[in-house]
Design a protein around this motif. Structure first.
Motif, PDB file in Angstrom:
ATOM      1  N   ASN A 168      12.356  -1.875  11.923  1.00  0.00           N
ATOM      2  CA  ASN A 168      12.860  -0.612  12.471  1.00  0.00           C
ATOM      3  C   ASN A 168      14.156  -0.190  11.779  1.00  0.00           C
ATOM      4  OD1 ASN A 168      13.003   1.660  14.132  1.00  0.00           O
ATOM      5  ND2 ASN A 168      14.117   0.559  15.743  1.00  0.00           N
ATOM      6  N   MET A 169      14.112  -0.168  10.449  1.00  0.00           N
ATOM      7  CA  MET A 169      15.302   0.167   9.677  1.00  0.00           C
ATOM      8  C   MET A 169      15.822   1.546  10.072  1.00  0.00           C
ATOM      9  SD  MET A 169      15.719   0.299   5.549  1.00  0.00           S
ATOM     10  CE  MET A 169      17.303   0.629   4.785  1.00  0.00           C
ATOM     11  N   MET A 170      17.091   1.610  10.427  1.00  0.00           N
ATOM     12  CA  MET A 170      17.775   2.852  10.787  1.00  0.00           C
ATOM     13  C   MET A 170      17.117   3.560  11.968  1.00  0.00           C
ATOM     14  SD  MET A 170      18.635   4.281   6.984  1.00  0.00           S
ATOM     15  CE  MET A 170      19.140   3.119   5.699  1.00  0.00           C
ATOM     16  N   GLY A 171      16.342   2.814  12.755  1.00  0.00           N
ATOM     17  CA  GLY A 171      15.755   3.380  13.957  1.00  0.00           C
ATOM     18  C   GLY A 171      14.617   4.351  13.727  1.00  0.00           C
ATOM     19  N   LEU A 172      14.003   4.307  12.536  1.00  0.00           N
ATOM     20  CA  LEU A 172      12.967   5.280  12.199  1.00  0.00           C
ATOM     21  C   LEU A 172      11.581   4.899  12.720  1.00  0.00           C
ATOM     22  CD1 LEU A 172      14.077   6.160   8.570  1.00  0.00           C
ATOM     23  CD2 LEU A 172      14.212   7.614  10.578  1.00  0.00           C
ATOM     24  N   CYS A 173      11.416   3.638  13.130  1.00  0.00           N
ATOM     25  CA  CYS A 173      10.111   3.228  13.655  1.00  0.00           C
ATOM     26  C   CYS A 173      10.321   2.251  14.815  1.00  0.00           C
ATOM     27  CB  CYS A 173       9.276   2.587  12.551  1.00  0.00           C
ATOM     28  SG  CYS A 173       7.561   2.283  13.031  1.00  0.00           S
ATOM     29  N   PRO A 174      10.759   2.766  15.955  1.00  0.00           N
ATOM     30  CA  PRO A 174      11.039   1.876  17.088  1.00  0.00           C
ATOM     31  C   PRO A 174       9.802   1.194  17.655  1.00  0.00           C
ATOM     32  CG  PRO A 174      11.192   4.182  17.749  1.00  0.00           C
ATOM     33  CD  PRO A 174      11.066   4.166  16.257  1.00  0.00           C
ATOM     34  N   ASP A 175       8.632   1.784  17.432  1.00  0.00           N
ATOM     35  CA  ASP A 175       7.380   1.199  17.923  1.00  0.00           C
ATOM     36  C   ASP A 175       6.335   1.326  16.822  1.00  0.00           C
ATOM     37  OD1 ASP A 175       5.194   0.266  19.246  1.00  0.00           O
ATOM     38  OD2 ASP A 175       5.156   1.850  20.773  1.00  0.00           O
ATOM     39  N   ILE A 176       5.982   0.201  16.223  1.00  0.00           N
ATOM     40  CA  ILE A 176       5.059   0.222  15.085  1.00  0.00           C
ATOM     41  C   ILE A 176       3.593   0.292  15.515  1.00  0.00           C
ATOM     42  CG2 ILE A 176       4.689  -2.270  14.832  1.00  0.00           C
ATOM     43  CD1 ILE A 176       5.125  -1.830  11.805  1.00  0.00           C
ATOM     44  N   GLN A 177       3.324   0.002  16.780  1.00  0.00           N
ATOM     45  CA  GLN A 177       1.934  -0.069  17.226  1.00  0.00           C
ATOM     46  C   GLN A 177       1.158   1.248  17.070  1.00  0.00           C
ATOM     47  OE1 GLN A 177       0.570  -2.998  17.634  1.00  0.00           O
ATOM     48  NE2 GLN A 177       2.633  -3.770  17.199  1.00  0.00           N
ATOM     49  N   PRO A 178       1.764   2.413  17.338  1.00  0.00           N
ATOM     50  CA  PRO A 178       1.015   3.656  17.108  1.00  0.00           C
ATOM     51  C   PRO A 178       0.583   3.843  15.658  1.00  0.00           C
ATOM     52  CG  PRO A 178       2.869   4.069  18.553  1.00  0.00           C
ATOM     53  CD  PRO A 178       3.034   2.664  18.037  1.00  0.00           C
ATOM     54  N   LEU A 179       1.409   3.385  14.718  1.00  0.00           N
ATOM     55  CA  LEU A 179       1.037   3.486  13.303  1.00  0.00           C
ATOM     56  C   LEU A 179      -0.147   2.581  13.003  1.00  0.00           C
ATOM     57  CD1 LEU A 179       1.518   4.469  10.398  1.00  0.00           C
ATOM     58  CD2 LEU A 179       3.121   2.548  10.117  1.00  0.00           C
ATOM     59  N   ILE A 180      -0.086   1.335  13.459  1.00  0.00           N
ATOM     60  CA  ILE A 180      -1.181   0.402  13.229  1.00  0.00           C
ATOM     61  C   ILE A 180      -2.469   0.922  13.875  1.00  0.00           C
ATOM     62  CG2 ILE A 180      -2.032  -1.917  13.746  1.00  0.00           C
ATOM     63  CD1 ILE A 180       0.837  -2.917  13.480  1.00  0.00           C
ATOM     64  N   LYS A 181      -2.357   1.407  15.099  1.00  0.00           N
ATOM     65  CA  LYS A 181      -3.535   1.947  15.796  1.00  0.00           C
ATOM     66  C   LYS A 181      -4.114   3.142  15.043  1.00  0.00           C
ATOM     67  CE  LYS A 181      -5.153   3.580  20.315  1.00  0.00           C
ATOM     68  NZ  LYS A 181      -5.911   4.728  19.773  1.00  0.00           N
ATOM     69  N   ALA A 182      -3.247   4.012  14.526  1.00  0.00           N
ATOM     70  CA  ALA A 182      -3.721   5.187  13.794  1.00  0.00           C
ATOM     71  C   ALA A 182      -4.465   4.774  12.532  1.00  0.00           C
ATOM     72  CB  ALA A 182      -2.539   6.093  13.447  1.00  0.00           C
ATOM     73  N   PHE A 183      -3.960   3.770  11.827  1.00  0.00           N
ATOM     74  CA  PHE A 183      -4.669   3.252  10.654  1.00  0.00           C
ATOM     75  C   PHE A 183      -6.045   2.716  11.051  1.00  0.00           C
ATOM     76  CE2 PHE A 183      -0.683   2.789   8.019  1.00  0.00           C
ATOM     77  CZ  PHE A 183      -1.160   3.474   6.916  1.00  0.00           C
ATOM     78  N   LEU A 184      -6.083   1.858  12.059  1.00  0.00           N
ATOM     79  CA  LEU A 184      -7.337   1.236  12.473  1.00  0.00           C
ATOM     80  C   LEU A 184      -8.335   2.271  12.979  1.00  0.00           C
ATOM     81  CD1 LEU A 184      -5.957  -1.943  14.309  1.00  0.00           C
ATOM     82  CD2 LEU A 184      -6.797  -1.769  11.959  1.00  0.00           C
ATOM     83  N   ASP A 185      -7.849   3.244  13.743  1.00  0.00           N
ATOM     84  CA  ASP A 185      -8.733   4.286  14.278  1.00  0.00           C
ATOM     85  C   ASP A 185      -9.347   5.132  13.170  1.00  0.00           C
ATOM     86  OD1 ASP A 185      -8.196   3.427  16.817  1.00  0.00           O
ATOM     87  OD2 ASP A 185      -6.815   5.053  17.321  1.00  0.00           O
ATOM     88  N   ASN A 186      -8.682   5.188  12.015  1.00  0.00           N
ATOM     89  CA  ASN A 186      -9.177   5.986  10.895  1.00  0.00           C
ATOM     90  C   ASN A 186      -9.954   5.153   9.878  1.00  0.00           C
ATOM     91  OD1 ASN A 186      -8.068   9.043  10.603  1.00  0.00           O
ATOM     92  ND2 ASN A 186      -6.692   7.814  11.879  1.00  0.00           N
ATOM     93  N   GLY A 187     -10.292   3.918  10.248  1.00  0.00           N
ATOM     94  CA  GLY A 187     -11.136   3.104   9.392  1.00  0.00           C
ATOM     95  C   GLY A 187     -10.414   2.369   8.286  1.00  0.00           C
ATOM     96  N   TYR A 188      -9.105   2.154   8.440  1.00  0.00           N
ATOM     97  CA  TYR A 188      -8.340   1.394   7.448  1.00  0.00           C
ATOM     98  C   TYR A 188      -8.131  -0.037   7.929  1.00  0.00           C
ATOM     99  CZ  TYR A 188      -6.962   5.742   5.057  1.00  0.00           C
ATOM    100  OH  TYR A 188      -6.964   6.933   4.370  1.00  0.00           O
ATOM    101  N   PHE A 189      -8.008  -0.948   6.979  1.00  0.00           N
ATOM    102  CA  PHE A 189      -7.597  -2.310   7.300  1.00  0.00           C
ATOM    103  C   PHE A 189      -6.512  -2.744   6.321  1.00  0.00           C
ATOM    104  CE2 PHE A 189     -11.144  -2.858   4.312  1.00  0.00           C
ATOM    105  CZ  PHE A 189     -10.648  -3.799   3.413  1.00  0.00           C
ATOM    106  N   PRO A 190      -5.605  -3.624   6.738  1.00  0.00           N
ATOM    107  CA  PRO A 190      -4.509  -4.060   5.867  1.00  0.00           C
ATOM    108  C   PRO A 190      -4.949  -5.182   4.935  1.00  0.00           C
ATOM    109  CG  PRO A 190      -4.269  -5.077   8.004  1.00  0.00           C
ATOM    110  CD  PRO A 190      -5.487  -4.186   8.098  1.00  0.00           C
ATOM    111  N   ALA A 191      -4.433  -5.156   3.708  1.00  0.00           N
ATOM    112  CA  ALA A 191      -4.780  -6.185   2.723  1.00  0.00           C
ATOM    113  C   ALA A 191      -3.541  -6.622   1.961  1.00  0.00           C
ATOM    114  CB  ALA A 191      -5.839  -5.662   1.751  1.00  0.00           C
ATOM    115  N   ASN A 192      -3.599  -7.838   1.454  1.00  0.00           N
ATOM    116  CA  ASN A 192      -2.539  -8.393   0.621  1.00  0.00           C
ATOM    117  C   ASN A 192      -2.514  -7.658  -0.715  1.00  0.00           C
ATOM    118  OD1 ASN A 192      -1.611 -10.409  -1.580  1.00  0.00           O
ATOM    119  ND2 ASN A 192      -0.885 -11.360   0.304  1.00  0.00           N
ATOM    120  N   VAL A 193      -1.337  -7.274  -1.195  1.00  0.00           N
ATOM    121  CA  VAL A 193      -1.262  -6.486  -2.426  1.00  0.00           C
ATOM    122  C   VAL A 193      -1.589  -7.313  -3.667  1.00  0.00           C
ATOM    123  CG1 VAL A 193       0.424  -4.880  -1.458  1.00  0.00           C
ATOM    124  CG2 VAL A 193       1.227  -6.876  -2.707  1.00  0.00           C
TER     125      VAL A 193
END
Length: 238
Positions: free
Chosen positions: A187-212
């Motif tokens: 949550n650098m500089m308070g820009l993302c106090p809750d990351i769960q909506p971002l993760i949910k939005a990715f998953l709901d749109n058919g994305y999954f996280p992968a190692n770079v």
């Protein structure tokens, strides 16, 4: 690759000077993805002096470089001119507006505030004005239907991407999004106090996280340990 004087930028320019690259794993990943999507555009949001933009342009891919500092974009321009690949790059000297009334932080964690807020600050603390643009607006100026996103905006990714992910009708297909993750989870500089909506939005749109590096799928439960992450759409070419 043109770099700044090491007395000015000992981090990115310094690393490129001594090692010849910056963020090698992500750079190699970007090239592999562009090979799979040769007609796509690389949208380099938070381009800085352009390690990713210059490399992609040199490989003859289409690039849109986005950075609020015209000096950084000038370094990209000179690097591509010297290589002869300048026609592959478009430049957007804007910040990414995360919401319509608030500030944005980009490469180097430089704060940007609205004009109203700027008027309350001492003049010596305020620099030259910079135009802002939302991520959705930015996609509208990209000419290709497919976009590969590399985003490095120091923790503001959380608010910048959610409006795109929550948009029901998308005008662009983004099979891959390469992004820093550590600043978001902290949550650098308070820009993302809750990351769960971002993760949910990715998953709901058919994305999954992968190692770079390995491109293997990551366990969502381990997200606080991620440094960089590749979000892969379920229909993406692997």
């Amino acid at each position: 690759m043109c770099i700044k004087g090491l007395d000015v930028d000992s981090v990115i320019s310094g690393y490129i000077y001594y090692e010849g690259y910056w963020e090698r794993d992500m750079l190699q990943l970007m090239l592999k993805i562009l090979q799979a999507y040769p007609n796509a555009t690389l949208l380099d949001v938070g381009s800085n002096i352009g390690m990713f933009s210059v490399t992609a342009a040199a490989a003859n891919y289409s690039v849109v470089a986005v950075d609020p500092f015209k000096t950084n974009l000038a370094y990209i321009r000179l690097s591509t001119v010297l290589h002869g690949s300048q026609d592959n790059v478009r430049y957007i000297p804007h910040t990414i507006r995360v919401i319509h009334i608030i500030l944005e932080y980009l490469q180097g964690a430089t704060p940007f505030v609205t004009a109203d807020v700027a008027r309350t600050k001492p003049s010596e603390e305020i620099g030259e004005g910079v135009e802002s643009i939302t991520f959705n607006e930015l996609l509208d100026v990209v000419h290709t239907d497919t976009v590969i996103v590399k985003m490095d905006i120091q923790g503001a990714e959380c608010k910048a991407l959610i409006p795109f992910l929550q948009k029901k009708i998308k005008t662009k297909y983004i099979p891959y999004i390469i992004m820093e993750w550590q600043w978001i989870t902290y949550n650098m500089m308070g820009l993302c106090p809750d990351i769960q909506p971002l993760i949910k939005a990715f998953l709901d749109n058919g994305y999954f996280p992968a190692n770079v590096t390995t491109r293997h799928e990551l366990d969502i439960e381990t997200q606080k340990t991620w440094y960089d992450v590749l979000w892969v759409h379920q229909d993406a070419i692997h």
